[in-house]
Motif scaffolding. Structure first.
Motif, PDB file in Angstrom:
ATOM      1  N   ALA A   1     -15.079   4.049   9.404  1.00  0.00           N
ATOM      2  CA  ALA A   1     -14.680   4.570  10.713  1.00  0.00           C
ATOM      3  C   ALA A   1     -14.615   6.093  10.685  1.00  0.00           C
ATOM      4  CB  ALA A   1     -13.333   3.987  11.131  1.00  0.00           C
ATOM      5  N   ALA A   2     -14.134   6.661   9.574  1.00  0.00           N
ATOM      6  CA  ALA A   2     -14.084   8.120   9.473  1.00  0.00           C
ATOM      7  C   ALA A   2     -15.490   8.715   9.509  1.00  0.00           C
ATOM      8  CB  ALA A   2     -13.361   8.524   8.186  1.00  0.00           C
ATOM      9  N   LEU A   3     -16.436   8.087   8.810  1.00  0.00           N
ATOM     10  CA  LEU A   3     -17.811   8.573   8.843  1.00  0.00           C
ATOM     11  C   LEU A   3     -18.376   8.503  10.257  1.00  0.00           C
ATOM     12  CD1 LEU A   3     -19.325   7.031   5.574  1.00  0.00           C
ATOM     13  CD2 LEU A   3     -18.331   9.301   5.915  1.00  0.00           C
ATOM     14  N   PHE A   4     -18.094   7.409  10.963  1.00  0.00           N
ATOM     15  CA  PHE A   4     -18.557   7.280  12.343  1.00  0.00           C
ATOM     16  C   PHE A   4     -17.871   8.296  13.256  1.00  0.00           C
ATOM     17  CE2 PHE A   4     -20.684   3.467  11.103  1.00  0.00           C
ATOM     18  CZ  PHE A   4     -21.618   3.213  12.085  1.00  0.00           C
ATOM     19  N   GLY A   5     -16.683   8.744  12.887  1.00  0.00           N
ATOM     20  CA  GLY A   5     -15.961   9.727  13.683  1.00  0.00           C
ATOM     21  C   GLY A   5     -16.308  11.164  13.358  1.00  0.00           C
ATOM     22  N   GLY A   6     -17.208  11.364  12.402  1.00  0.00           N
ATOM     23  CA  GLY A   6     -17.626  12.720  12.057  1.00  0.00           C
ATOM     24  C   GLY A   6     -16.798  13.372  10.972  1.00  0.00           C
ATOM     25  N   ALA A   7     -15.896  12.634  10.330  1.00  0.00           N
ATOM     26  CA  ALA A   7     -15.035  13.190   9.293  1.00  0.00           C
ATOM     27  C   ALA A   7     -15.659  12.999   7.913  1.00  0.00           C
ATOM     28  CB  ALA A   7     -13.658  12.521   9.337  1.00  0.00           C
ATOM     29  N   SER A   8     -15.120  13.722   6.933  1.00  0.00           N
ATOM     30  CA  SER A   8     -15.435  13.490   5.531  1.00  0.00           C
ATOM     31  C   SER A   8     -14.402  12.528   4.971  1.00  0.00           C
ATOM     32  CB  SER A   8     -15.398  14.810   4.746  1.00  0.00           C
ATOM     33  OG  SER A   8     -16.296  15.753   5.286  1.00  0.00           O
ATOM     34  N   VAL A   9     -14.708  11.918   3.824  1.00  0.00           N
ATOM     35  CA  VAL A   9     -13.795  10.944   3.237  1.00  0.00           C
ATOM     36  C   VAL A   9     -13.614  11.224   1.751  1.00  0.00           C
ATOM     37  CG1 VAL A   9     -13.258   8.498   2.919  1.00  0.00           C
ATOM     38  CG2 VAL A   9     -14.648   9.224   4.877  1.00  0.00           C
ATOM     39  N   VAL A  10     -12.357  11.300   1.335  1.00  0.00           N
ATOM     40  CA  VAL A  10     -12.022  11.373  -0.084  1.00  0.00           C
ATOM     41  C   VAL A  10     -11.832   9.947  -0.586  1.00  0.00           C
ATOM     42  CG1 VAL A  10     -10.305  12.095  -1.789  1.00  0.00           C
ATOM     43  CG2 VAL A  10     -10.951  13.649   0.068  1.00  0.00           C
ATOM     44  N   ILE A  11     -12.627   9.546  -1.591  1.00  0.00           N
ATOM     45  CA  ILE A  11     -12.482   8.219  -2.183  1.00  0.00           C
ATOM     46  C   ILE A  11     -12.080   8.381  -3.641  1.00  0.00           C
ATOM     47  CG2 ILE A  11     -14.085   7.047  -0.622  1.00  0.00           C
ATOM     48  CD1 ILE A  11     -16.283   7.367  -2.690  1.00  0.00           C
TER      49      ILE A  11
ATOM     50  N   LEU B   1     -16.231  -0.170  14.088  1.00  0.00           N
ATOM     51  CA  LEU B   1     -16.090   1.149  13.474  1.00  0.00           C
ATOM     52  C   LEU B   1     -16.110   2.249  14.534  1.00  0.00           C
ATOM     53  CD1 LEU B   1     -18.415   0.598  10.385  1.00  0.00           C
ATOM     54  CD2 LEU B   1     -15.909   0.493  10.464  1.00  0.00           C
ATOM     55  N   ARG B   2     -16.950   2.101  15.530  1.00  0.00           N
ATOM     56  CA  ARG B   2     -16.991   3.091  16.613  1.00  0.00           C
ATOM     57  C   ARG B   2     -15.692   3.084  17.418  1.00  0.00           C
ATOM     58  NH1 ARG B   2     -22.895   3.093  19.581  1.00  0.00           N
ATOM     59  NH2 ARG B   2     -23.897   4.558  18.143  1.00  0.00           N
ATOM     60  N   ALA B   3     -15.152   1.883  17.658  1.00  0.00           N
ATOM     61  CA  ALA B   3     -13.920   1.781  18.441  1.00  0.00           C
ATOM     62  C   ALA B   3     -12.754   2.435  17.704  1.00  0.00           C
ATOM     63  CB  ALA B   3     -13.609   0.314  18.732  1.00  0.00           C
ATOM     64  N   VAL B   4     -12.647   2.166  16.397  1.00  0.00           N
ATOM     65  CA  VAL B   4     -11.564   2.757  15.606  1.00  0.00           C
ATOM     66  C   VAL B   4     -11.719   4.269  15.548  1.00  0.00           C
ATOM     67  CG1 VAL B   4     -10.536   2.903  13.305  1.00  0.00           C
ATOM     68  CG2 VAL B   4     -11.185   0.680  14.256  1.00  0.00           C
ATOM     69  N   ALA B   5     -12.948   4.739  15.332  1.00  0.00           N
ATOM     70  CA  ALA B   5     -13.192   6.179  15.274  1.00  0.00           C
ATOM     71  C   ALA B   5     -12.783   6.866  16.576  1.00  0.00           C
ATOM     72  CB  ALA B   5     -14.659   6.454  14.966  1.00  0.00           C
ATOM     73  N   ALA B   6     -13.103   6.233  17.699  1.00  0.00           N
ATOM     74  CA  ALA B   6     -12.755   6.816  18.994  1.00  0.00           C
ATOM     75  C   ALA B   6     -11.241   6.867  19.176  1.00  0.00           C
ATOM     76  CB  ALA B   6     -13.399   6.011  20.124  1.00  0.00           C
ATOM     77  N   ARG B   7     -10.535   5.824  18.758  1.00  0.00           N
ATOM     78  CA  ARG B   7      -9.086   5.788  18.896  1.00  0.00           C
ATOM     79  C   ARG B   7      -8.407   6.847  18.033  1.00  0.00           C
ATOM     80  NH1 ARG B   7      -6.007   1.190  19.701  1.00  0.00           N
ATOM     81  NH2 ARG B   7      -4.304   2.544  19.038  1.00  0.00           N
ATOM     82  N   LEU B   8      -8.978   7.140  16.871  1.00  0.00           N
ATOM     83  CA  LEU B   8      -8.363   8.113  15.965  1.00  0.00           C
ATOM     84  C   LEU B   8      -8.650   9.556  16.377  1.00  0.00           C
ATOM     85  CD1 LEU B   8      -8.817   6.447  12.456  1.00  0.00           C
ATOM     86  CD2 LEU B   8      -6.820   6.492  13.944  1.00  0.00           C
TER      87      LEU B   8
END
Length: 597
Positions: free
Chosen positions: A299-309, A267-274
């Motif tokens: 991954a979005a949460l780990f990247g500091g983003a919000s998520v619409v579900i 999750l951290r790796a994907v967040a960093a790539r995005l």
């Protein structure tokens, strides 16, 4: 091993986010409910906000932590801890996400169960995963999960353990659940009976450490000591965090489980790539129970983003919230994106904030979606690759990739700790550069265990430890590969290995064609021949013979389908990651002497 050298956990990460920014909005749940049901949430719980005709429920970091703490405390009181499995049979609710963090707090693992699973599939999960607790939805849409569960339990061996059933009612359920109806013999209750989450209160759980990553602060150190971390035995390092059901296209699915260390690292790796920015919003309507929905959300949460579900896919409602919230990212199959594009044409919204899409090509529409979103909103669309056994987004193309590759499956591996090779599936030997073969993977993202494994898991690995994906691919460079198709879908025509998508693309170029799918069948000579199935565009008229003649203009002779059949619709299967055309059904149709209609 000491707490100072332990790797971070999912629960420890949530505590970090709540301590750093308690009011950060983590989850925005789309709730298309009647006006009379829109009301403010209870203090300490997620609050309800309105956006025109669509209602949303929001969970901040401190609110999600409070919900996870409540569930973790309940499990702790029932002596549920390391090694225990929690089956989460919920739609993409905030509640479902909270259970993942709660399980992490006590060292348990979760397996997501799709709400559309049938009796046999639910029974299979119960037999293999042996969950201590099953969290089930009540009153969600018109699904009768109680009936499905009851019949699934009847199919279990008499000596198989039954889970404690915890029932979570939908916000607009017509009537509250009766716990006694759900009791399979191990007890039952409802989430309504659990203590109310208390946002802002401190909780203490035994956070199971998951590795020996030098220099990484423990959850207690990152949160000022709010969490209690204890040293654990070496066998706790590989504690499992999450399991996904595989596609099960050739039988019952396997239950692919991943360690907490591998999950957090991925999750951290994907967040960093995005490269998420402050204020970014991931739009994710895929089920959280599947690897694509799960990976995109987390991954979005780990990247500091919000998520619409979104618990039930409704493209019109999703677009309204997407516009209101300024959605920047999207991950999913082209099947949902086609419906989103159709809904947008009926009611255009300003989606100019939409920067990036990771798309899986399930219906052959990825390139069309990429052109539409780029022309309208300036969106970059890239192909992605993943599975339940290696996580979604295990690879995806960088935004600057050449156009001919960008929307294809595959891409650059998400982490330098991942490796791939293109191998001969018969010998597992790496093939020379330029030759196609099976994509084989190795790294911390690869499945750590199969729940209830009876020896079938070993078949997924080569003798030297590489995971067999079952996918055909091409080498691009040291860290990137291009996905071609499933090994079972590749056609050997006149001695040549042919990707069906090449033929499908040519047929789909005809203005009368909406969708094309090509499969193989055994011809009279005993050799494989291609058969194309086509759904026409609305109002279009063309014959199969005319389409066959059309392919002759641009395809080599051996690639021209032996037959083109016009069908009203494609057979599809709805999975946790999107709807896919059922090639196995088309192969059966192809062997019939005439159209199956």
């Amino acid at each position: 091993m000491t707490a100072a050298t332990s790797a971070p956990t999912l629960y420890g990460s949530l505590r970090t986010w709540a301590d750093a920014a308690p009011q950060r909005e983590l989850l925005i749940q789309v709730d298309p409910v009647p006006d009379e049901h829109r009301e403010r949430g209870r203090p300490g719980g997620p609050r309800r906000a309105e956006a025109s005709a669509v209602s949303t429920t929001v969970a901040t970091a401190e609110e999600l932590l409070a919900l996870a703490d409540s569930r973790a405390a309940w499990m702790q009181g029932r002596d549920i801890g390391p090694g225990s499995c929690i089956a989460v049979w919920l739609p993409s609710w905030i509640e479902a996400v909270a259970w993942q963090f709660a399980a992490s707090a006590v060292g348990a693992h979760v397996i997501g169960v799709n709400t559309r699973y049938n009796v046999a599939e639910v029974g299979h999960v119960l037999r293999k995963a042996r969950p201590s607790v099953l969290v089930a939805a009540h009153g969600f849409q018109r699904l009768d999960l109680l009936r499905t569960l009851t019949r699934a339990a009847e199919s279990l061996p008499t000596d198989a353990p039954r889970p404690f059933v915890l029932v979570a009612p939908a916000p607009n359920a017509p009537a509250p659940p009766r716990p006694e109806d759900w009791d399979l013999g191990a007890g039952s209750a409802t989430t309504l009976d659990m203590p109310r989450p208390d946002a802002g209160a401190s909780a203490s759980f035994r956070l199971v450490t998951t590795g020996t990553q030098q220099g990484t602060p423990s959850p207690a150190e990152r949160t000022g000591g709010a969490a209690s971390v204890q040293d654990v035995a070496d066998d706790d390092r590989d504690v499992l965090a999450v399991a996904f059901t595989t596609s099960g296209s050739t039988g019952m699915p396997k239950l692919a489980a991943h360690s907490e260390a591998g999950t957090v690292a991925h999750l951290r790796a994907v967040a960093a790539r995005l490269e998420f920015r402050t204020g970014d919003v991931m739009v994710e309507p895929l089920p959280y129970s599947g690897t694509f929905g799960y990976t995109a959300v987390m991954a979005a949460l780990f990247g500091g983003a919000s998520v619409v579900i979104q618990p039930a896919f409704d493209p019109a409602a999703l677009l309204e919230v997407w516009h209101a919230r300024g959605g920047t990212h999207y991950v999913g199959g082209d099947d949902m994106l086609v419906r989103i594009a159709q809904a947008w044409r009926e009611r255009p919204y300003d989606l100019s904030t939409w920067r990036w899409t990771g798309v899986a090509d399930f219906q052959g529409a990825s390139h069309e979606i990429a052109r539409w979103s780029a022309d309208r909103f300036g969106t970059t669309t890239v192909g992605v690759y993943g599975s339940s056994e290696v996580f979604a987004l295990t690879s995806f193309w960088p935004s600057g990739t050449a156009a001919e590759l960008r929307a294809r499956g595959g891409g650059q591996l998400a982490s330098p700790s991942y490796a791939y090779r293109i191998a001969d599936p018969a010998t597992d030997a790496e093939v020379p550069t330029g030759e196609r073969g099976e994509i084989q993977l190795r790294g911390p993202n690869v499945v750590d265990a199969y729940l209830g494994d009876e020896g079938e898991g070993a078949k997924a690995f080569t003798g030297d430890g590489w995971f067999r994906s079952g996918d055909l691919g091409d080498r691009v460079d040291e860290h990137s590969f291009a996905y071609v198709c499933r090994m079972g879908d590749v056609l050997r025509l006149k001695g040549f290995m042919v990707d069906p998508a090449e033929i499908e693309g040519h047929i789909a170029g005809h203005p009368a064609v909406d969708t094309a799918k090509v499969v193989g069948r055994t011809g009279r000579s005993g050799e494989t021949e291609a058969v194309a199935f086509v759904v026409l565009a609305a109002g279009a008229e063309v014959t199969g013979d005319e389409l066959r003649d059309y392919t002759r203009e641009s395809l080599a002779r051996y690639k021209v389908p032996a037959e083109v059949r016009i069908v009203e619709e494609m057979p599809t299967t709805a999975g946790t990651n999107g709807s896919k055309i059922r090639a196995v059904t088309l192969r059966e149709w192809a062997q019939l002497p005439s159209s199956p209609r």
